[in-house]
Design an enzyme around this catalytic site. Sequence first.
Site, PDB file in Angstrom:
ATOM      1  N   GLY A  33       0.845  -1.275  -0.035  1.00 55.06           N
ATOM      2  CA  GLY A  33       0.118  -0.029   0.118  1.00 55.06           C
ATOM      3  C   GLY A  33       0.953   1.191   0.091  1.00 55.06           C
ATOM      4  O   GLY A  33       1.769   1.094   0.638  1.00 55.06           O
ATOM      5  N   LEU A  81       2.065   2.598   3.095  1.00 55.85           N
ATOM      6  CA  LEU A  81       2.896   1.541   4.161  1.00 55.85           C
ATOM      7  C   LEU A  81       4.190   1.426   3.413  1.00 55.85           C
ATOM      8  O   LEU A  81       5.174   0.990   4.125  1.00 55.85           O
ATOM      9  CB  LEU A  81       2.003   0.167   3.914  1.00 55.85           C
ATOM     10  CG  LEU A  81       2.757  -0.866   4.859  1.00 55.85           C
ATOM     11  CD1 LEU A  81       2.828  -0.605   6.091  1.00 55.85           C
ATOM     12  CD2 LEU A  81       1.952  -2.070   4.267  1.00 55.85           C
ATOM     13  N   TYR A 123      -8.491  -4.525  -8.249  1.00 56.27           N
ATOM     14  CA  TYR A 123      -8.629  -4.021  -6.671  1.00 56.27           C
ATOM     15  C   TYR A 123      -9.979  -4.478  -6.290  1.00 56.27           C
ATOM     16  O   TYR A 123     -10.939  -4.284  -6.846  1.00 56.27           O
ATOM     17  CB  TYR A 123      -8.627  -2.546  -6.521  1.00 56.27           C
ATOM     18  CG  TYR A 123      -7.167  -1.854  -6.770  1.00 56.27           C
ATOM     19  CD1 TYR A 123      -6.201  -1.894  -5.761  1.00 56.27           C
ATOM     20  CD2 TYR A 123      -6.924  -1.618  -8.351  1.00 56.27           C
ATOM     21  CE1 TYR A 123      -4.871  -1.260  -5.840  1.00 56.27           C
ATOM     22  CE2 TYR A 123      -5.476  -1.129  -8.462  1.00 56.27           C
ATOM     23  CZ  TYR A 123      -4.769  -0.909  -7.377  1.00 56.27           C
ATOM     24  OH  TYR A 123      -3.090  -0.369  -7.659  1.00 56.27           O
ATOM     25  N   TRP A 124      -9.736  -4.956  -4.793  1.00 54.18           N
ATOM     26  CA  TRP A 124     -11.065  -5.178  -4.246  1.00 54.18           C
ATOM     27  C   TRP A 124     -10.902  -4.480  -2.856  1.00 54.18           C
ATOM     28  O   TRP A 124     -10.271  -4.686  -1.869  1.00 54.18           O
ATOM     29  CB  TRP A 124     -11.294  -6.602  -3.775  1.00 54.18           C
ATOM     30  CG  TRP A 124     -11.725  -7.348  -4.894  1.00 54.18           C
ATOM     31  CD1 TRP A 124     -12.892  -7.766  -5.440  1.00 54.18           C
ATOM     32  CD2 TRP A 124     -10.692  -7.932  -5.886  1.00 54.18           C
ATOM     33  NE1 TRP A 124     -12.613  -8.584  -6.721  1.00 54.18           N
ATOM     34  CE2 TRP A 124     -11.465  -8.766  -6.698  1.00 54.18           C
ATOM     35  CE3 TRP A 124      -9.201  -8.157  -5.953  1.00 54.18           C
ATOM     36  CZ2 TRP A 124     -10.880  -9.483  -7.946  1.00 54.18           C
ATOM     37  CZ3 TRP A 124      -8.572  -8.746  -6.862  1.00 54.18           C
ATOM     38  CH2 TRP A 124      -9.553  -9.324  -7.869  1.00 54.18           C
ATOM     39  N   ARG A 125     -11.381  -3.166  -2.712  1.00 55.36           N
ATOM     40  CA  ARG A 125     -11.087  -2.173  -1.423  1.00 55.36           C
ATOM     41  C   ARG A 125     -12.521  -1.622  -0.963  1.00 55.36           C
ATOM     42  O   ARG A 125     -12.456  -0.841  -0.262  1.00 55.36           O
ATOM     43  CB  ARG A 125     -10.094  -1.404  -1.784  1.00 55.36           C
ATOM     44  CG  ARG A 125     -10.360  -0.240  -2.870  1.00 55.36           C
ATOM     45  CD  ARG A 125      -9.207   0.325  -3.433  1.00 55.36           C
ATOM     46  NE  ARG A 125      -8.300   0.694  -2.492  1.00 55.36           N
ATOM     47  CZ  ARG A 125      -6.925   1.095  -2.691  1.00 55.36           C
ATOM     48  NH1 ARG A 125      -6.646   1.524  -4.070  1.00 55.36           N
ATOM     49  NH2 ARG A 125      -6.021   1.546  -2.145  1.00 55.36           N
ATOM     50  N   LYS A 143       8.698  14.431  -8.898  1.00 52.97           N
ATOM     51  CA  LYS A 143       9.334  13.385  -9.464  1.00 52.97           C
ATOM     52  C   LYS A 143       9.045  13.240 -10.890  1.00 52.97           C
ATOM     53  O   LYS A 143       7.843  13.654 -11.437  1.00 52.97           O
ATOM     54  CB  LYS A 143       8.731  12.269  -8.699  1.00 52.97           C
ATOM     55  CG  LYS A 143       9.261  12.042  -7.234  1.00 52.97           C
ATOM     56  CD  LYS A 143       8.726  11.014  -6.366  1.00 52.97           C
ATOM     57  CE  LYS A 143       7.123  12.068  -6.000  1.00 52.97           C
ATOM     58  NZ  LYS A 143       6.465  10.942  -5.226  1.00 52.97           N
ATOM     59  N   GLY A 190       7.782   5.835  -6.303  1.00 51.96           N
ATOM     60  CA  GLY A 190       7.328   7.224  -6.061  1.00 51.96           C
ATOM     61  C   GLY A 190       7.666   7.138  -4.459  1.00 51.96           C
ATOM     62  O   GLY A 190       8.132   8.109  -3.827  1.00 51.96           O
ATOM     63  N   ASP A 191       7.060   6.014  -4.105  1.00 50.88           N
ATOM     64  CA  ASP A 191       6.811   5.708  -2.412  1.00 50.88           C
ATOM     65  C   ASP A 191       8.298   5.672  -1.829  1.00 50.88           C
ATOM     66  O   ASP A 191       8.594   6.199  -0.751  1.00 50.88           O
ATOM     67  CB  ASP A 191       6.296   4.529  -2.116  1.00 50.88           C
ATOM     68  CG  ASP A 191       4.669   4.545  -2.780  1.00 50.88           C
ATOM     69  OD1 ASP A 191       4.169   5.360  -3.202  1.00 50.88           O
ATOM     70  OD2 ASP A 191       4.271   3.320  -2.974  1.00 50.88           O
TER      71      ASP A 191
END
Length: 311
Positions: A29, A32, A101-103, A225, A257-258
């Site tokens: 994530g 995270l 995705y399933w969110r 960036k 990027g994270d």
Amino acid sequence: MTRIVAIGEAMVELAPAGDAELYRAGFAGDTLNTAWYLRQLMPATDAIAYFTAIGKDDISARLLAFIRAAGLETGQIAQRDDSTVGLYMISLNNGERSFSYWRGQSAARRMLEDDTALRAALQGADLAYLSGITLAILPQDARGRLFDVLRDFRQAGGKVAFDPNLRPRLWPDPKTMTDTVMQAAGLSDIALPSYEDEAGWFHDTTPAATAQRYREAGAAVVVVKNGPKQVIAVTPNRSFAVKPSQVANVVDTTAAGDSFNAGFLASYLQHGDLETASIAGADLATAVIQQFGALVTLDQFTQHRISGRPL
Ligand code: AMP
């Protein structure tokens, strides 16, 4: 001692594991990922907390154990009876990755039904870190609560770092996305946008225009960036550009990027130098994109080189 709180959604990741129908479960994530890298780069005496909400089922317990095992503080993570964690699946088609995705029902969407836990998490913190995905998954009233908490946090001397991480699929419409992101920019001290995303939705014609827009919104430090192209960093007193090292064999750009954000923040928080921090961000992203997966374990020499973490 520095204390950082990353706010967002951690998900179960199903990644292809060789055979066409075989998948391996992991966790990731955007926020995270950044917290994970910050933990590796900041001195062990500093605290990095993750703030989210999860369920009470077995997979939620495993996610919580994973976050703890990464050395992140989890004290304010709420465990709810009525929902579980979100899930995404990576599909590989001739080497091209696509994501499902399933969110929709994830517990993280409810992490700000009231703001008590977040206020407690930010007590005594130096930096709050969030992204556009953190905002996108929250209902509108919860976003308002988050903004109120961040406003109070800054009033009390805390700093806010924000990656707009534009994901139009998560938003009801583009205008809500761009309006909300710029509202968050107005509450941020450090903005970390990616030019390609920004150009598409804000019609910026150059990375400098992106930087200018975030500066005008109120962010004192803006780092733009731009994939393999030069990163530009702008503050009220100076601006600086750094070209990421050329990578001959890009294996997987997930979390580029994270990880950049983590490298930048870890260096900037410790040494306060824009140039060194921009290089640190690019250095870490370079290392990460040469391996599969979002979360790469760094050896202690890499940790030391990027952020000056003691050997
Ligand atoms: P992005 O979010 O795609 O702009 O990428 C974030 C950071 O990852 C960039 O600022 C670079 O430091 C690094 N990066 C991404 N793609 C590449 C690439 N192809 N070669 C070198 N560095 C890259």
